[in-house]
Design a protein around this motif. Structure first.
Motif, PDB file in Angstrom:
ATOM      1  N   LYS A 111      37.833 115.671  -0.758  1.00 37.19           N
ATOM      2  CA  LYS A 111      37.972 114.481  -1.620  1.00 37.19           C
ATOM      3  C   LYS A 111      37.231 114.637  -2.930  1.00 37.19           C
ATOM      4  O   LYS A 111      37.766 114.382  -3.991  1.00 37.19           O
ATOM      5  N   SER A 112      35.960 115.030  -2.813  1.00 40.32           N
ATOM      6  CA  SER A 112      35.133 115.099  -4.015  1.00 40.32           C
ATOM      7  C   SER A 112      35.617 116.214  -4.938  1.00 40.32           C
ATOM      8  O   SER A 112      35.654 116.043  -6.155  1.00 40.32           O
ATOM      9  N   ASP A 135      29.648 107.739  -2.459  1.00 39.68           N
ATOM     10  CA  ASP A 135      29.056 108.270  -1.236  1.00 39.68           C
ATOM     11  C   ASP A 135      27.534 108.298  -1.338  1.00 39.68           C
ATOM     12  O   ASP A 135      26.986 108.966  -2.204  1.00 39.68           O
ATOM     13  N   SER A 140      28.395 113.958  -4.295  1.00 42.57           N
ATOM     14  CA  SER A 140      28.728 115.300  -4.766  1.00 42.57           C
ATOM     15  C   SER A 140      28.978 115.372  -6.254  1.00 42.57           C
ATOM     16  O   SER A 140      28.837 116.427  -6.862  1.00 42.57           O
ATOM     17  N   ASP A 215      35.536 108.142  -6.008  1.00 47.10           N
ATOM     18  CA  ASP A 215      35.401 109.051  -4.864  1.00 47.10           C
ATOM     19  C   ASP A 215      34.756 108.285  -3.705  1.00 47.10           C
ATOM     20  O   ASP A 215      33.558 108.046  -3.699  1.00 47.10           O
TER      21      ASP A 215
HETATM   22 MG    MG Z   1      32.667 113.938  -0.846  1.00 43.98          MG
END
Ligand code: MG
Ligand code: ATP
Length: 366
Positions: A111-112, A135, A140, A215
């Motif tokens: 995802k990141s 997150d 990240s 994200d």
């Molecule tokens: Mg991530």
């Protein structure tokens, strides 16, 4: 040909040009705002459904060809403007035109990595882009944008405390990790987390953005649900690997967005295959084959792309530069696929914005 006749011929021919994302003609889209012929110059003003950066070049080239056919001796200038939108009923993120959550049911699917590359790819075309890393436990984006150890500093502006995002490669970045230390993050739970998160999107001063990429933390629990409900999302992108266990989570992720009425704009299949750099004719399906494509078909959601597993992409993420910005020959395929994903995402957003535009969901104040 006199000027008036030339203008009408230009209008007539441009009316038939097709917007490649929406598959509708300029006539149907009422896209031609102005045609001016002056001193050997033809100047066209188009008004298109935003976001337009990803298609502007293609549309420009098509129009220039049309004009050169009609009047080869003239110079051409195509000016792009956007169909008006009204975000005045928003309470937060008032200057942000398109907000896209990047989610997955399962952790570690990329995802990141996909978010950072999407943001960088969109920014490369001149769009104003921000990325919000939601997150807390493993933020990240500061690493991926080489902004590690940066913090968000609140400043008072017009009696309000605001913080400005950090910026790199033309992308504004703010993350939960910029608001708290690792030790704090380790103990923060539920409601407190929601509080931090609200601060993050309400108090960060993003300014005007074409895209805010959000994200999301992995999973489909309360935190994700709260986050998707509080932010006025244009839509979501779901990232998955091709393998079966990841796909069960994708279904959950899609249902979560259905529940909160957020359209899933597309699925990105990540780590789809691996091409060894020293054996470019080989393709290994390390995590299974085409699972993302199949689930996209099953759910009738567009597949935005199949992104290969690539060593340079992993290294670029760790080293603080999204791989779409690299110029090396080895990353050519990776760049190409990721740019295509960004282009397809932009297309889905435009389709969505067009639907809203014609359905009158958006009050048009001219
Ligand atoms: Mg991530
Ligand atoms: N296509 C790819 N090729 C090579 N490495 C990749 C690719 N996609 C992601 N990675 C790497 O895989 C690891 C996991 O990716 P990433 O951190 O983006 O996943 P995530 O879904 O955001 O994880 P989390 O659930 O922890 O937030 C990272 O080291 C990242 O650089």
């Amino acid at each position: 040909m006199d000027t008036n006749a030339l203008v009408s011929e230009i209008r007539h021919e441009l009316m038939g040009v097709v917007d490649p994302d929406l598959d509708l003609t300029f006539e149907e889209l009422d896209a031609i705002r102005n045609i001016e012929v002056n001193n050997g110059l033809i100047k066209i003003v188009l008004e298109l459904v935003q976001p337009i950066n990803m298609v502007a070049e293609q549309i420009n080239d098509t129009c220039v060809k049309v004009l050169q056919n009609i009047a080869p001796d003239y110079e051409n200038e195509i000016i792009f403007s956007e169909k008006p939108i009204d975000l005045s009923d928003r309470e937060v993120l008032k200057g942000v035109k398109n907000i896209v959550a990047v989610a997955s049911g399962k952790g570690g699917v990329g995802k990141s990595a996909i978010s950072s590359n999407l943001a960088a790819a969109l920014a490369m075309t001149g769009a104003r882009v921000g990325i919000l890393d939601g997150d807390v436990y493993g933020p990240s984006q500061p690493t991926m944008f080489n902004l590690k150890d940066k913090t968000l500093q609140g400043v008072e502006e017009n009696g309000k405390i605001v913080a400005f995002p950090h910026e790199n490669y033309g992308v504004k970045v703010a993350s939960m990790g910029m608001m708290m230390s690792k030790d704090q993050a380790a103990i923060v739970r539920g409601p407190m987390l929601a509080g931090y998160f609200t601060t993050l999107f309400e108090q960060v001063e993003w300014g005007v953005l074409d895209f805010l990429i959000f994200d999301l933390p992995p999973g489909t629990g309360d935190i994700q649900l709260t986050m998707t409900q509080r932010i006025p999302l244009t839509g979501a992108v779901v990232v998955t690997t091709p393998q079966e266990i990841s796909l069960a989570d994708v279904r959950r992720s899609i249902s979560m967005f259905d529940k909160v009425d957020v359209p899933v704009l597309g699925i990105v299949e990540n780590m789809s295959y691996f091409v060894p750099p020293d054996m470019p004719d080989k393709k290994y399906y390390v995590f299974g084959k085409e699972g993302g494509k199949e689930i996209a078909k099953e759910k009738d959601i567009p597949l935005l792309g199949q992104v290969p597993l690539n060593i340079d992409m992993r290294e670029s993420n760790d080293n603080g530069m999204p791989v779409v910005l690299s110029e090396s020959k080895e990353t050519e395929l990776q760049r190409q696929v990721l740019m295509e994903v960004a282009k397809n995402l932009s297309k889905e957003i435009r389709k969505r914005n067009y639907e809203q535009y014609v359905s009158g969901d958006i009050d048009i104040s001219i």
